[in-house]
Design a protein around this motif. Structure first.
Motif, PDB file in Angstrom:
ATOM      1  N   SER A   1       0.811  -1.228   0.000  1.00  0.00           N
ATOM      2  CA  SER A   1       0.000   0.000   0.000  1.00  0.00           C
ATOM      3  C   SER A   1       0.838   1.269   0.000  1.00  0.00           C
TER       4      SER A   1
ATOM      5  N   ASN B   1      -3.764   2.884   1.038  1.00  0.00           N
ATOM      6  CA  ASN B   1      -4.271   1.943   0.041  1.00  0.00           C
ATOM      7  C   ASN B   1      -3.782   2.373  -1.337  1.00  0.00           C
TER       8      ASN B   1
ATOM      9  N   LYS C   1      -1.866   5.741  -1.688  1.00  0.00           N
ATOM     10  CA  LYS C   1      -2.553   6.951  -1.260  1.00  0.00           C
ATOM     11  C   LYS C   1      -3.078   6.767   0.160  1.00  0.00           C
TER      12      LYS C   1
ATOM     13  N   GLU D   1      -6.198   6.998   2.499  1.00  0.00           N
ATOM     14  CA  GLU D   1      -7.655   7.038   2.409  1.00  0.00           C
ATOM     15  C   GLU D   1      -8.270   7.885   3.523  1.00  0.00           C
ATOM     16  N   GLN D   2      -7.634   7.862   4.716  1.00  0.00           N
ATOM     17  CA  GLN D   2      -8.169   8.626   5.842  1.00  0.00           C
ATOM     18  C   GLN D   2      -7.088   8.804   6.892  1.00  0.00           C
TER      19      GLN D   2
ATOM     20  N   THR E   1     -14.120   6.005   3.759  1.00  0.00           N
ATOM     21  CA  THR E   1     -14.288   5.300   2.483  1.00  0.00           C
ATOM     22  C   THR E   1     -14.688   3.861   2.749  1.00  0.00           C
TER      23      THR E   1
ATOM     24  N   VAL F   1     -11.674   1.806   4.026  1.00  0.00           N
ATOM     25  CA  VAL F   1     -11.366   1.963   5.456  1.00  0.00           C
ATOM     26  C   VAL F   1     -12.354   1.163   6.293  1.00  0.00           C
TER      27      VAL F   1
END
Length: 362
Positions: A63, A231, A234, A236-237, A250, A253
């Motif tokens: 990731s 992920n 990038k 995601e949160q 997302t 997540v």
């Protein structure tokens, strides 16, 4: 990776930060991209790690989290973007010119040196005076609660003790930022959980910024002040453990961080009156008798039990609706040992939850 990499190849004091010490420092990444040929491992990443916090980078293998850690350490050059430490740009600096240190999963202790000499190695390379070196080693061993093993050899210690010695060897150099690349990965489950508590306590005591890489969701939630969920190169949160678990930003997540019931809009609109994807954690789902009446603040659906899974502390029950929607309910086993409790396969039930326990996934 050489053994000396675990002590960030100590030499002269950091050119990026001037005076070394236990002062905390933040890390800032702006537009950081890393390519290996045609493959983009990290894409246009912006990230801020606050001074003195325990920050975890969580994600599956591949990731990009370890690549980011290696770029912060200086082991991998940045293709595009910049990295700052305490406000100073360190993008072009070599690893030994950055006031950071790295602890790896494999410990990489010198087998022929005593524990004290292993911890003192970086200070010796820096030509720190013998008396000062001895005092610093003693303090570092006290920080990891292993001052009693100073004269032993690495093979005489347990895996957890060797991991703490690797940590002491990094801390003795007083970095502004400590980078940890899955350092607990080689430990068994019980020892790993014990070390999680130890590691968090040590971080609070020394006050250094910790950046921790892991693929273990529970570990990230246990240790972190904040978590960045990675992920495909990038983020995601980013948020506190409570935020990323309770309010996933997302679908990835929600599915990756623990177990989640994802209910699509076609089902959510009928069950809960929400025309969006929603996430309900299994521990929030209750199984009621088939004829139960729901309260005004509850949502639920009729279902049949298809499987029960006993895990010791909890029992997970999988149910399925007539439309094919599967939900998982988790219940703590707080009944008397040996007594059977809960729904069984084939039982008709109502899977219910309080409406505000369902999170809308953007």
């Amino acid at each position: 990776m050489s053994v000396t990499d675990t002590v960030a190849e100590p030499s002269a004091p950091s050119k990026a930060s001037g005076t070394a010490g236990l002062q905390t420092s933040g890390v800032t990444l702006r537009g950081v991209t890393k390519r290996f040929g045609d493959f983009t491992a990290v894409a246009d990443l912006d990230l801020d790690v606050r001074p003195g916090e325990f920050f975890s980078m969580l994600g599956p293998s591949g990731s990009g989290k370890t690549t980011v850690l290696r770029m912060i350490a200086g082991f991998e050059p940045v293709t595009e973007g910049s990295i700052s430490l305490g406000g100073a740009d360190v993008t072009a600096l070599a690893p030994f010119d950055r006031d950071v240190n790295t602890v790896f999963q494999d410990y990489a202790l010198f087998p022929h040196l005593s524990i004290a000499d292993n911890v003192a190695y970086g200070l010796k390379v820096r030509k720190v005076a013998k008396a000062e070196r001895a005092r610093a080693v003693q303090r570092a061993l006290e920080q990891v609660r292993l001052s009693s093993v100073a004269e032993r050899l690495p093979h005489q210690l347990s895996g957890g003790q060797r991991q703490r010695i690797a940590l002491a060897r990094a801390l003795v150099l007083k970095p502004k930022v400590l980078l940890l690349d899955e350092p607990l990965g080689a430990l068994d489950k019980q020892l790993r959980e014990e070390m999680q508590v130890e590691l968090k306590q040590i971080q609070r005591e020394v006050g250094i910024t910790f950046i921790f890489v892991t693929h273990d969701q529970e570990e990230a939630l246990t240790l972190s002040d904040r978590v960045a969920v990675f992920n495909n190169g990038k983020v995601e949160q980013v948020g506190s453990p409570v935020e990323v678990y309770e309010q996933p930003a997302t679908e990835f997540v929600a599915g990756f961080l623990g177990v989640s019931n994802l209910v699509g809009p076609e089902h959510a609109s009928r069950i809960a009156g929400i025309d969006r994807l929603i996430s309900i954690r299994p521990e929030r789902v209750r199984l009621l008798p088939a004829d139960a009446q729901l309260a005004s603040d509850e949502a639920g659906v009729a279902a049949t039990v298809v499987e029960t899974v006993y895990t010791g502390a909890n029992t997970r029950t999988i149910v399925e609706t007539a439309e094919g929607l599967r939900l998982i309910a988790s219940r703590q086993n707080d009944h008397r040992p040996g007594l059977s409790a809960g729904a069984q396969r084939g039982d008709r039930v109502v899977a219910a939850w309080t409406r505000d326990h369902a999170s809308v996934v953007p």
